[in-house]
Design a protein around this motif. Structure first.
Motif, PDB file in Angstrom:
ATOM      1  N   PRO A 239       0.835  -1.196   0.000  1.00 22.83           N
ATOM      2  CA  PRO A 239       0.000   0.000   0.000  1.00 22.83           C
ATOM      3  C   PRO A 239       0.875   1.253   0.000  1.00 22.83           C
ATOM      4  CG  PRO A 239      -0.701  -1.555   1.693  1.00 22.83           C
ATOM      5  CD  PRO A 239       0.619  -2.019   1.196  1.00 22.83           C
ATOM      6  N   PHE A 240       0.346   2.325  -0.554  1.00 25.01           N
ATOM      7  CA  PHE A 240       1.094   3.575  -0.575  1.00 25.01           C
ATOM      8  C   PHE A 240       1.144   4.157   0.838  1.00 25.01           C
ATOM      9  CE2 PHE A 240      -0.573   3.605  -5.053  1.00 25.01           C
ATOM     10  CZ  PHE A 240       0.660   3.381  -5.641  1.00 25.01           C
ATOM     11  N   ALA A 241       2.314   4.102   1.438  1.00 25.56           N
ATOM     12  CA  ALA A 241       2.507   4.684   2.766  1.00 25.56           C
ATOM     13  C   ALA A 241       2.889   6.150   2.600  1.00 25.56           C
ATOM     14  CB  ALA A 241       3.599   3.931   3.519  1.00 25.56           C
ATOM     15  N   VAL A 242       2.182   7.034   3.272  1.00 27.65           N
ATOM     16  CA  VAL A 242       2.435   8.471   3.131  1.00 27.65           C
ATOM     17  C   VAL A 242       3.570   8.883   4.058  1.00 27.65           C
ATOM     18  CG1 VAL A 242       1.465  10.779   3.305  1.00 27.65           C
ATOM     19  CG2 VAL A 242       0.011   8.871   2.560  1.00 27.65           C
ATOM     20  N   PRO A 243       4.698   9.310   3.514  1.00 31.75           N
ATOM     21  CA  PRO A 243       5.791   9.780   4.381  1.00 31.75           C
ATOM     22  C   PRO A 243       5.476  11.164   4.921  1.00 31.75           C
ATOM     23  CG  PRO A 243       6.376  10.105   2.089  1.00 31.75           C
ATOM     24  CD  PRO A 243       5.034   9.418   2.090  1.00 31.75           C
ATOM     25  N   GLU A 244       5.959  11.453   6.082  1.00 27.97           N
ATOM     26  CA  GLU A 244       5.719  12.765   6.690  1.00 27.97           C
ATOM     27  C   GLU A 244       7.003  13.581   6.636  1.00 27.97           C
ATOM     28  OE1 GLU A 244       4.074  12.153  10.553  1.00 27.97           O
ATOM     29  OE2 GLU A 244       2.265  11.166   9.786  1.00 27.97           O
ATOM     30  N   TYR A 245       7.414  13.872   5.419  1.00 30.39           N
ATOM     31  CA  TYR A 245       8.625  14.676   5.243  1.00 30.39           C
ATOM     32  C   TYR A 245       8.396  16.119   5.653  1.00 30.39           C
ATOM     33  CZ  TYR A 245      10.111  10.798   2.143  1.00 30.39           C
ATOM     34  OH  TYR A 245      10.444   9.580   1.609  1.00 30.39           O
ATOM     35  N   PHE A 246       7.225  16.670   5.285  1.00 27.55           N
ATOM     36  CA  PHE A 246       6.956  18.085   5.491  1.00 27.55           C
ATOM     37  C   PHE A 246       5.538  18.293   6.013  1.00 27.55           C
ATOM     38  CE2 PHE A 246       9.584  17.630   1.587  1.00 27.55           C
ATOM     39  CZ  PHE A 246      10.789  18.114   2.091  1.00 27.55           C
ATOM     40  N   ASP A 247       5.322  19.428   6.682  1.00 25.81           N
ATOM     41  CA  ASP A 247       3.951  19.793   7.014  1.00 25.81           C
ATOM     42  C   ASP A 247       3.275  20.285   5.740  1.00 25.81           C
ATOM     43  OD1 ASP A 247       4.609  22.540   6.580  1.00 25.81           O
ATOM     44  OD2 ASP A 247       5.214  22.760   8.666  1.00 25.81           O
ATOM     45  N   GLU A 623      16.839  16.851  -2.935  1.00 24.85           N
ATOM     46  CA  GLU A 623      16.190  15.916  -2.012  1.00 24.85           C
ATOM     47  C   GLU A 623      14.842  16.442  -1.564  1.00 24.85           C
ATOM     48  OE1 GLU A 623      18.217  13.966   1.218  1.00 24.85           O
ATOM     49  OE2 GLU A 623      20.162  14.357   0.275  1.00 24.85           O
ATOM     50  N   ASP A 624      14.786  17.718  -1.201  1.00 23.63           N
ATOM     51  CA  ASP A 624      13.527  18.287  -0.720  1.00 23.63           C
ATOM     52  C   ASP A 624      12.453  18.246  -1.804  1.00 23.63           C
ATOM     53  OD1 ASP A 624      14.522  18.760   1.773  1.00 23.63           O
ATOM     54  OD2 ASP A 624      14.787  20.924   1.516  1.00 23.63           O
ATOM     55  N   GLU A 625      12.822  18.571  -3.025  1.00 26.29           N
ATOM     56  CA  GLU A 625      11.829  18.571  -4.102  1.00 26.29           C
ATOM     57  C   GLU A 625      11.334  17.160  -4.383  1.00 26.29           C
ATOM     58  OE1 GLU A 625      11.115  20.370  -8.606  1.00 26.29           O
ATOM     59  OE2 GLU A 625      13.032  20.697  -7.580  1.00 26.29           O
ATOM     60  N   LEU A 626      12.237  16.199  -4.404  1.00 24.25           N
ATOM     61  CA  LEU A 626      11.828  14.815  -4.633  1.00 24.25           C
ATOM     62  C   LEU A 626      10.953  14.315  -3.491  1.00 24.25           C
ATOM     63  CD1 LEU A 626      11.854  12.153  -6.138  1.00 24.25           C
ATOM     64  CD2 LEU A 626      14.062  11.626  -5.070  1.00 24.25           C
ATOM     65  N   LYS A 627      11.311  14.622  -2.267  1.00 23.40           N
ATOM     66  CA  LYS A 627      10.481  14.222  -1.126  1.00 23.40           C
ATOM     67  C   LYS A 627       9.073  14.801  -1.243  1.00 23.40           C
ATOM     68  CE  LYS A 627      14.159  13.739   2.362  1.00 23.40           C
ATOM     69  NZ  LYS A 627      14.738  14.344   3.586  1.00 23.40           N
ATOM     70  N   ALA A 628       9.000  16.048  -1.677  1.00 21.95           N
ATOM     71  CA  ALA A 628       7.687  16.687  -1.818  1.00 21.95           C
ATOM     72  C   ALA A 628       6.855  15.995  -2.903  1.00 21.95           C
ATOM     73  CB  ALA A 628       7.853  18.164  -2.139  1.00 21.95           C
ATOM     74  N   GLN A 632       3.366  14.156  -2.027  1.00 17.39           N
ATOM     75  CA  GLN A 632       2.138  14.517  -2.739  1.00 17.39           C
ATOM     76  C   GLN A 632       1.539  13.300  -3.441  1.00 17.39           C
ATOM     77  OE1 GLN A 632       0.246  17.133  -3.002  1.00 17.39           O
ATOM     78  NE2 GLN A 632       1.399  19.043  -2.777  1.00 17.39           N
ATOM     79  N   TYR A 633       2.389  12.515  -4.050  1.00 16.85           N
ATOM     80  CA  TYR A 633       1.933  11.325  -4.776  1.00 16.85           C
ATOM     81  C   TYR A 633       1.228  10.355  -3.839  1.00 16.85           C
ATOM     82  CZ  TYR A 633       2.376   7.220  -7.893  1.00 16.85           C
ATOM     83  OH  TYR A 633       2.130   6.124  -8.683  1.00 16.85           O
ATOM     84  N   MET A 634       1.890   9.997  -2.756  1.00 16.40           N
ATOM     85  CA  MET A 634       1.316   9.014  -1.836  1.00 16.40           C
ATOM     86  C   MET A 634       0.031   9.538  -1.196  1.00 16.40           C
ATOM     87  SD  MET A 634       3.360   6.595  -2.295  1.00 16.40           S
ATOM     88  CE  MET A 634       5.023   6.260  -2.868  1.00 16.40           C
ATOM     89  N   THR A 635       0.034  10.810  -0.833  1.00 12.43           N
ATOM     90  CA  THR A 635      -1.153  11.409  -0.220  1.00 12.43           C
ATOM     91  C   THR A 635      -2.339  11.366  -1.176  1.00 12.43           C
ATOM     92  OG1 THR A 635       0.213  12.893   1.124  1.00 12.43           O
ATOM     93  CG2 THR A 635      -2.098  13.517   0.803  1.00 12.43           C
ATOM     94  N   ARG A 636      -2.097  11.712  -2.412  1.00 11.97           N
ATOM     95  CA  ARG A 636      -3.185  11.770  -3.381  1.00 11.97           C
ATOM     96  C   ARG A 636      -3.635  10.389  -3.825  1.00 11.97           C
ATOM     97  NH1 ARG A 636      -4.354  16.785  -5.279  1.00 11.97           N
ATOM     98  NH2 ARG A 636      -3.051  18.449  -4.430  1.00 11.97           N
ATOM     99  N   MET A 637      -2.723   9.429  -3.863  1.00 12.36           N
ATOM    100  CA  MET A 637      -3.122   8.060  -4.185  1.00 12.36           C
ATOM    101  C   MET A 637      -4.061   7.509  -3.120  1.00 12.36           C
ATOM    102  SD  MET A 637      -1.938   7.023  -7.049  1.00 12.36           S
ATOM    103  CE  MET A 637      -0.908   7.879  -8.241  1.00 12.36           C
TER     104      MET A 637
END
Length: 646
Positions: A239-247, A623-628, A632-637
Motif C-alpha cells: 500500500p502507498f505509505a504516506v511519508p511525513e517529510y513536510f507539514d 532531495e527536498d523537491e523529490l520528497k515533496a 504529494q503522490y502518496m497522499t493523493r493516491m
C-alpha cells in the motif's frame, strides 16, 4: 454405469458445488446493488447486464482462488478420497472457506457506503492501530440485522445443498488412477485460466482496474468486482505509505501537481493524436544520438527522426516506468510509476483524468486504439476510466476488415495495417478529437510481416528490425493523413512506453534504461527547435499538450509544462528496485525513501561511475523537491486526490 461411477463422481460433485458458490456470489452482488442503489445513477438494464457479465469473470477468479485447496483435494488422484471421512473433511473446508468469502462480500455491502470502493488487502494496514472495531462492527450488525440473517441462510444453503459424492467401489485401479490424473491436469489448466481471467499469453492476470472496462463511472466498479477478488489481487501489493517529510504548508510551497491556467490563456481547439510506441527507446534514434560512432550512427527510426527535426524534441527525455502498463498512465494522465504499477494498485479505482478526459470537457470526441485483443493489458479499462469514450481494438479492426489475415500470431494486428485503420478512422471523427494509439509490433518475438523480411536493418539485437518496421508504418500513416484537411490543425505527440533490449553501455545504466524520446509535432506551427539541455519525461506530455492548446481549467499532473517551464527547472522522476530517481539540471539523485544513495552528473558521466553523494550544494534542494513529489503522490493516491475538485 454405476460400475464406473468412481471415475467421475468426485468431479461432478466438484462442478456442482462450485456452481452453488457462483450462485451465492451472484446473489451477493444483487444484495450489494440493492443496498447501495442510491450511490449509482442511470443504471439501465443494458448497463447492468454488462456489469454482471463482467462480474462473472471476477467471481470465477475469486471462487477458484477461494477453493484451491478444496479443488485439489477433490481432484487428488488417490483412491482414499472415496472414503466417507475424507469427504466430510472436504465438505467442512468447502463450507468454511466459502462462507468467509460470502461474509466479506456482505460486509463490504455496508462498508462501501463509506469508502465507495471494494475493500482491498490494504485494509489490514488501514485499521491495524484501531482498537474500537469491535464496537463499530457490533453496531453495524444491529443496524443491518438482515445481512446477518443472510449469512445464516447462505451458511445453511452451502451445508444443505452441498453435493457429496456417493461412495463408489473401485473395480479397475489402473483405469481409476489414469482417469483422475488426467482430470487433475485438466483441472489445473482450467483453474489457472479462470484465475487469470483468460487462457492466452496475451492476457495479463486480471486486476481490480480491469473492472473499469465494464462501467461508465469509476464508482460502478463496486458492482462488477467482489470483495474476495479485490483482497486476493492486492495481497503483497505494498500500500502507498504516506511519508511525513513536510507539514502541509511547506509541502505545497515545495511542490504541487495542481496546474492552474494563466488568466490570459485563450483556448485553441486543435486535434490531438498521441502515439505510444512500443519499446521505442531513445537508443533507436539517430537524431538523438548524433555523437555515437563518431557522428556516423544512423539509428533505426528515420521517419520519426525526420519529425523530430521539424518538431520539438528534448535531448534528455525519460520514461516514468519500465513496463507497458506504466507507460499509459504516465503519458496520458501524468502519473508516474512509484513502487507498484498504477494498474495493479487499489489507487487504480480513483477518479482520474487524462489529456482526453480534460479535452472531453471541451466537447472533444475521444478514442483510444490498440491492435491487441480487447481488454489486453488492461488498456481498455484504463482508457475508459480516464475519459476516452470509445475503444478500438482487434475486435473493431476485424469487424471493419472481415476475413483479414493481419493478425501477427502473437499479440495483435500488425502495426502497418492497424495504423492505416487508425488513419481511416480519424478522418471519420467529428472535430476536434483527442485520440491515442499504443503500437504493438515492436515486441517479442520480434518478427515482421513476411513481405518485409530483410527490408529493415537488424543491427545487433532482434528488436531493431521491428523498430524499423513500425517506423515505416508510421511513415505510411503520415503519407495518408497529411492529405487530410484536419492535418494542419492537429498536434501529434510521440513517445515510447519504455525501453527494450539496450545494447550500448550508456543505455544499460539506471539513466539509460529510462531514456525514451518525447516529441511534439504540428505541421506549420511554432513547435520547432531542438532544446539541447532540457529534461523531459512522459508525465510532462499532458500539461504540455494542454498548454499548447491554451486549456483554461485546473487539472492535476505530476509533470510540468515544457513550453513555459525554463530548462533549468524541468525534471524527471522514476523508480527502480526500491530507489526513486530524480533528474534535474545536470544531476541525477537517487533516494531510497529515507536517504540519498547516489548523485551523478548524468550528462557527462554517462555510465554513472562517479558518485558525488555529499559533494554538491544542489543535493539538499533536490532531495527536498523529490520528497515533496513523493509525499504529494502518496497522499493523493490514498486520498483519491488525482483530479481537481470544486
Amino acid at each position: 454405469m454405476n460400475k464406473y461411477r468412481s471415475l467421475y463422481n468426485t468431479t461432478l460433485s466438484l462442478i456442482s458445488n462450485l456452481l452453488l458458490v457462483m450462485g451465492c456470489f451472484i446473489l451477493c452482488r444483487i444484495v450489494f446493488l440493492a443496498e447501495n442503489y442510491n450511490a449509482f445513477t442511470e443504471l439501465t438494464g443494458g448497463r447492468l447486464w454488462k456489469m454482471f457479465g463482467g462480474g462473472f469473470m471476477f467471481d470465477t477468479s475469486a471462487i477458484l482462488y477461494t477453493n484451491l485447496l478444496y479443488i485439489f483435494l477433490m481432484l487428488l488422484p488417490l483412491h482414499y478420497k472415496e472414503k466417507g471421512i475424507y469427504q466430510k473433511i472436504t465438505k467442512g473446508i468447502f463450507v468454511a472457506t466459502n462462507l468467509i468469502a460470502i461474509i466479506a462480500n456482505l460486509v463490504d455491502t455496508v462498508y462501501f457506503q463509506y469508502t465507495h470502493r471494494r475493500t482491498t488487502a490494504s485494509i489490514v494496514s488501514e485499521f491495524k492501530n484501531e482498537d474500537n472495531l469491535g464496537g463499530i462492527f457490533g453496531t453495524e450488525l444491529l443496524n443491518h440485522w438482515y445481512l446477518t440473517v443472510l449469512v445464516v441462510l447462505f451458511a445453511y444453503a452451502l451445508y444443505k445443498l452441498y453435493r457429496k459424492p456417493p461412495v463408489a467401489k473401485i473395480y479397475n485401479f489402473p483405469l481409476y488412477y489414469l482417469t483422475h490424473v488426467l482430470t487433475l491436469g485438466i483441472g489445473i489448466y482450467l483453474c489457472i485460466g479462470g484465475m487469470r481471467g483468460g487462457f492466452t499469453g496475451m492476457v495479463r492476470p486480471i486486476t481490480i482496474s480491469n473492472a473499469n472496462q465494464y462501467v461508465d463511472r469509476p464508482i460502478e466498479t463496486g458492482i462488477v468486482l467482489n470483495t474476495p477478488f479485490s483482497i486476493y489481487r492486492t495481497i503483497g501489493k505494498t500500500p502507498f505509505a504516506v511519508p511525513e517529510y513536510f507539514d502541509r504548508e511547506k509541502l505545497e510551497a515545495l511542490y504541487t501537481p495542481v496546474h492552474l491556467p494563466a488568466d490570459t490563456v485563450q483556448f485553441r481547439p486543435l486535434n490531438v493524436v498521441v502515439f505510444i510506441l512500443e519499446s521505442f527507446g531513445k537508443e533507436n534514434s539517430g537524431f538523438l544520438n548524433e555523437e555515437l560512432d563518431n557522428g556516423t550512427y544512423k539509428g533505426f527510426t528515420p521517419f520519426l527522426d525526420s519529425l523530430m527535426a521539424e518538431g520539438l524534441t528534448f535531448k534528455y527525455s525519460f520514461s516514468n516506468g519500465m513496463k507497458s502498463i506504466d507507460g499509459m498512465p504516465s503519458v496520458l494522465s501524468g502519473i508516474p510509476m512509484f513502487i507498484e504499477p498504477f494498474f495493479l494498485t487499489p489507487a487504480s479505482l480513483n477518479t482520474i483524468s487524462s489529456v482526453g478526459g480534460e479535452l472531453k470537457k471541451k466537447g472533444y470526441y475521444t478514442a483510444f486504439f490498440h491492435g491487441a485483443d480487447n481488454g489486453s493489458m488492461g488498456f481498455e479499462a484504463f482508457a475508459r476510466t480516464v475519459g476516452y469514450t470509445n475503444y478500438f481494438g482487434r475486435t473493431e479492426y476485424n469487424e471493419a476488415n472481415p476475413g483479414n489475415k493481419d493478425f501477427d500470431g502473437h499479440w495483435g494486428i500488425w502495426d502497418e495495417k492497424f495504423f492505416q485503420f487508425f488513419a481511416d478512422k480519424l478522418s471519420t471523427f467529428q472535430q476536434p478529437f483527442a485520440t491515442a494509439l499504443f503500437s504493438l509490433s515492436s515486441h517479442h518475438p520480434f518478427a515482421v510481416p513476411t513481405e518485409y523480411e530483410g527490408a529493415f536493418p537488424k543491427g545487433n539485437v532482434a528488436i531493431r528490425q521491428c523498430i524499423g518496421y513500425t517506423d515505416h508504418a508510421l511513415k505510411l500513416f503520415f503519407d495518408k493523413v497529411s492529405k487530410e484537411p484536419w492535418f494542419d490543425n492537429t498536434l501529434f505527440v510521440f513517445t515510447a512506453d519504455h525501453t527494450n533490449s539496450p545494447e550500448r553501455p550508456e543505455y544499460q545504466t539506471e539513466c539509460g534504461l529510462f531514456s525514451v524520446p518525447v516529441v511534439f509535432y504540428q505541421h506549420g506551427s511554432n513547435l520547432k527547435g531542438y532544446v539541447k539541455d532540457a529534461i523531459a519525461q512522459q508525465i510532462d506530455i499532458m500539461p504540455t499538450v494542454l498548454s499548447h492548446l491554451g486549456y483554461d481549467a485546473p487539472y492535476i499532473s505530476f509533470g510540468c509544462d515544457l513550453l513555459t517551464t525554463s530548462p533549468e527547472d524541468t525534471y524527471a522522476v522514476n523508480y527502480i528496485n526500491g530507489v526513486y530517481q530524480f533528474f534535474k539540471g545536470d544531476y541525477l539523485l537517487q533516494f531510497d525513501g529515507k536517504r540519498a544513495t547516489g548523485v551523478f552528473a548524468f550528462k557527462t558521466d554517462k555510465l554513472l561511475e562517479h558518485n558525488l553523494l555529499g559533494q554538491l550544494s544542489q543535493q539538499s534542494a533536490m532531495e527536498d523537491e523529490l520528497k515533496a513529489i513523493i509525499q504529494q503522490y502518496m497522499t493523493r493516491m490514498n486520498g483519491d486526490g488525482l483530479v481537481v475538485t470544486k
